[in-house]
Motif scaffolding. Structure first.
Motif, short mmCIF file in Angstrom:
data_model
loop_
_atom_site.label_atom_id
_atom_site.label_comp_id
_atom_site.label_asym_id
_atom_site.label_seq_id
_atom_site.Cartn_x
_atom_site.Cartn_y
_atom_site.Cartn_z
N LEU A 102 -2.55 -17.62 9.43
CA LEU A 102 -1.57 -18.33 10.25
C LEU A 102 -0.15 -17.81 10.06
O LEU A 102 0.78 -18.31 10.70
N PHE A 103 0.00 -16.83 9.17
CA PHE A 103 1.34 -16.39 8.79
C PHE A 103 1.69 -15.07 9.46
O PHE A 103 0.87 -14.14 9.52
N SER A 104 2.91 -14.96 9.93
CA SER A 104 3.39 -13.74 10.57
C SER A 104 3.55 -12.65 9.52
O SER A 104 4.04 -12.90 8.40
N GLU A 105 3.15 -11.42 9.87
CA GLU A 105 3.29 -10.31 8.93
C GLU A 105 4.71 -9.76 8.93
O GLU A 105 4.98 -8.74 8.29
N LYS A 106 5.62 -10.43 9.64
CA LYS A 106 7.04 -10.10 9.50
C LYS A 106 7.53 -10.50 8.11
O LYS A 106 8.51 -9.95 7.62
N ASN A 107 6.83 -11.48 7.52
CA ASN A 107 7.18 -11.93 6.17
C ASN A 107 6.64 -10.93 5.16
O ASN A 107 5.48 -10.53 5.22
N ILE A 108 7.48 -10.51 4.22
CA ILE A 108 7.09 -9.45 3.28
C ILE A 108 5.95 -9.88 2.37
O ILE A 108 5.16 -9.06 1.92
N PHE A 109 5.82 -11.19 2.11
CA PHE A 109 4.72 -11.67 1.27
C PHE A 109 3.40 -11.71 2.05
O PHE A 109 2.33 -11.60 1.46
N CYS A 110 3.48 -11.87 3.35
CA CYS A 110 2.28 -12.00 4.18
C CYS A 110 1.77 -10.67 4.73
O CYS A 110 0.65 -10.59 5.23
N LEU A 111 2.59 -9.62 4.64
CA LEU A 111 2.18 -8.32 5.15
C LEU A 111 0.97 -7.79 4.38
O LEU A 111 1.00 -7.68 3.16
N SER A 112 -0.08 -7.46 5.11
CA SER A 112 -1.30 -6.92 4.50
C SER A 112 -1.17 -5.39 4.39
O SER A 112 -1.21 -4.69 5.41
N LYS A 113 -1.01 -4.89 3.18
CA LYS A 113 -0.89 -3.45 2.99
C LYS A 113 -2.19 -2.74 3.37
O LYS A 113 -2.16 -1.62 3.89
N LYS A 114 -3.32 -3.38 3.12
CA LYS A 114 -4.61 -2.77 3.44
C LYS A 114 -4.78 -2.59 4.94
O LYS A 114 -5.17 -1.52 5.42
N ASP A 115 -4.47 -3.65 5.72
CA ASP A 115 -4.63 -3.58 7.17
C ASP A 115 -3.64 -2.60 7.79
O ASP A 115 -3.98 -1.86 8.71
N LEU A 116 -2.40 -2.59 7.29
CA LEU A 116 -1.40 -1.65 7.80
C LEU A 116 -1.81 -0.22 7.49
O LEU A 116 -1.66 0.68 8.33
N SER A 117 -2.36 0.01 6.31
CA SER A 117 -2.82 1.35 5.94
C SER A 117 -3.92 1.84 6.87
O SER A 117 -3.91 2.98 7.32
N LEU A 118 -4.88 0.97 7.17
CA LEU A 118 -5.96 1.34 8.08
C LEU A 118 -5.43 1.64 9.47
O LEU A 118 -5.89 2.58 10.14
N GLU A 119 -4.46 0.84 9.91
CA GLU A 119 -3.87 1.05 11.24
C GLU A 119 -3.20 2.42 11.33
O GLU A 119 -3.39 3.15 12.31
N LEU A 120 -2.45 2.79 10.31
CA LEU A 120 -1.75 4.08 10.32
C LEU A 120 -2.71 5.25 10.19
O LEU A 120 -2.54 6.29 10.83
N GLN A 121 -3.74 5.10 9.36
CA GLN A 121 -4.71 6.18 9.18
C GLN A 121 -5.54 6.40 10.44
O GLN A 121 -6.01 7.53 10.67
N ASN A 122 -5.73 5.36 11.24
CA ASN A 122 -6.46 5.52 12.49
C ASN A 122 -5.60 6.15 13.58
O ASN A 122 -6.13 6.65 14.57
N THR A 123 -4.28 6.11 13.39
CA THR A 123 -3.36 6.65 14.40
C THR A 123 -2.85 8.04 14.03
O THR A 123 -2.74 8.91 14.89
N LEU A 124 -2.55 8.24 12.75
CA LEU A 124 -1.99 9.50 12.28
C LEU A 124 -3.08 10.34 11.61
O LEU A 124 -4.00 9.81 11.01
N PHE A 125 -2.95 11.65 11.70
CA PHE A 125 -3.91 12.55 11.07
C PHE A 125 -3.37 12.91 9.68
O PHE A 125 -2.67 13.91 9.49
#
Length: 320
Positions: A102-125
Motif C-alpha cells: 500500500l506504500f508508494s515507492e517514492k518513500n526511500i524506506f518503501c523502495l524495493s531494491k530487488k524489484d527496481l534491479s529486475l526492472e533495470l536489468q530487463n531494460t538495460l543490457f
C-alpha cells in the motif's frame, strides 16, 4: 496469662495507631499506602498505553507517508555505454508508477531494491548493478555494463556486440568514405609482396579502433538486445586479432567480413590488399602461424600479386 498479655498488646497497638493518626494526619496506614500505589501504577500504565496508541500511527505516518523521506535525488555511476540521464529517467519512471503493497515507492524506506534491479536489468543490457539508499532522500545506482568486444557493420549501421554476440549499442558514424583502390605499380622491387592500397574507413565517429571490425555482407537487420553472432565467432575473431598483434610481422588486419552471420567461415582482410579465408572451428593461433609461414616461404619471394589465401582446410592451403 498469655491471653491477658495478647489483649494488652493489641490494646497498645490500637492506642499507637490512634496516636500516629493524630500526630501525623498526612500519613496513611501501610495497607492504605500499598493499595494506593497499586492504583497509581495502573493509572500510569493506562496513560502509557494511550500515549503509545496515539504516537504509533503518527510515527508510521511520519516515516512512511510524509514527504520528509521522499526520494529527491538519483545518482548513477559506472555508466559509459548508457547515458546516466537515461538511467535516471528509467529509475524515476519506476518510482512514480510502482507501489510496495500500500506504500508508494517514492518513500526511500518503501523502495524495493530487488524489484527496481529486475526492472533495470530487463531494460538495460548490463552484467550487474548495485542499488544503495543514502539518508534520507538519495538512491545510488552502480552499473556493471556489458563490455563491447567487436564492432559489427551491416548496411550503413554500426553496432557493438558483447562476448555473447548480443547487440549492445548502435554507433552513429559520420563522414564515412571508402578510399579508392590504387592500381599495382609496375616498378615493384623483385622478391617482395606487391599489392594495391587497402580500403580504409575514414570517419570521425565513436568507433573504437581497438575492437575487431566485422562487416556483414548480407546487410541483415539488427535488433538491440538480440543475438547477432555466436559466442564462438566472437571468441575466434578476438583470438585471431590478438594473435596477429602479438607477432612482429608487418601484416595488419583492416577488418573481417562474413557472407552470413550464421556461417562459421569468414574472411580476414589485410593491409596488403589480399584477404584470408578462415574457419572459426579451428585453432586461431595455429592458423595465424600457418599464414605467416606461407607468406615468408611462398608469397613474399614469388613476386606475384595474390588475391586470397584459403586456410579453411586444415590439411590444404590454396593461394590465388
Amino acid at each position: 496469662m498469655k491471653l491477658i498479655s495478647q489483649r494488652k498488646t493489641k490494646k497498645w497497638e490500637r492506642k499507637l495507631t490512634k496516636f500516629r493518626a493524630k500526630k501525623f494526619p498526612h500519613k496513611k496506614p501501610r495497607m492504605q499506602e500499598r493499595g494506593g500505589g497499586e492504583k497509581t501504577g495502573k493509572k500510569h500504565k493506562k496513560s502509557l498505553f494511550i500515549g503509545l496508541g496515539i504516537a504509533a500511527p503518527l510515527i508510521v505516518w511520519f516515516f512512511l507517508f510524509s514527504q520528509f523521506f521522499h526520494i529527491s535525488s538519483i545518482e548513477v555511476s559506472g555508466a559509459s555505454v548508457y547515458n546516466s540521464e537515461l538511467v535516471k529517467t528509467l529509475v524515476w519512471q519506476y518510482i512514480n508508477t510502482h507501489q510496495n503493497f500500500l506504500f508508494s515507492e517514492k518513500n526511500i524506506f518503501c523502495l524495493s531494491k530487488k524489484d527496481l534491479s529486475l526492472e533495470l536489468q530487463n531494460t538495460l543490457f548490463i552484467d550487474d548493478l548495485k542499488i544503495s539508499k543514502r539518508p534520507f532522500h538519495t538512491v545510488h545506482i552502480t552499473l556493471v555494463e556489458k563490455q563491447p568486444h567487436v564492432t559489427w557493420k551491416t548496411g550503413e549501421q554500426h553496432y557493438t556486440l558483447d562476448s555473447q554476440g548480443v547487440a549492445l549499442e548502435e554507433i552513429t558514424v559520420t563522414n564515412v568514405a571508402l578510399q579508392t583502390l590504387a592500381e599495382p605499380s609496375s616498378e615493384e622491387e623483385e622478391g617482395k609482396l606487391t599489392s594495391p592500397q587497402p580500403e580504409l574507413l575514414i570517419d570521425d565517429s565513436r568507433l573504437n579502433k581497438n575492437l575487431p571490425f566485422i562487416i556483414d555482407e548480407s546487410a541483415g537487420t539488427v535488433v538491440l538486445g538480440e543475438k547477432v553472432l555466436t559466442e564462438n565467432i566472437i571468441s575466434y575473431v578476438k583470438a585471431v586479432h590478438q594473435a596477429l598483434l602479438n607477432e612482429t610481422s608487418d601484416l595488419h588486419i583492416t577488418h573481417f567480413s562474413m557472407t552470413q552471420p550464421t556461417f562459421t567461415e569468414l574472411k580476414m582482410h589485410t593491409d596488403k590488399g589480399f584477404y584470408v579465408y578462415l574457419e572459426s572451428n579451428t585453432n586461431a593461433k595455429e592458423q595465424i602461424d600457418k599464414l605467416l609461414l606461407i607468406l615468408r616461404e611462398k608469397v613474399n619471394n614469388s613476386g606475384k600479386q595474390i588475391e586470397y589465401i584459403d586456410l579453411r582446410d586444415e590439411n590444404t592451403v590454396y593461394i590465388k
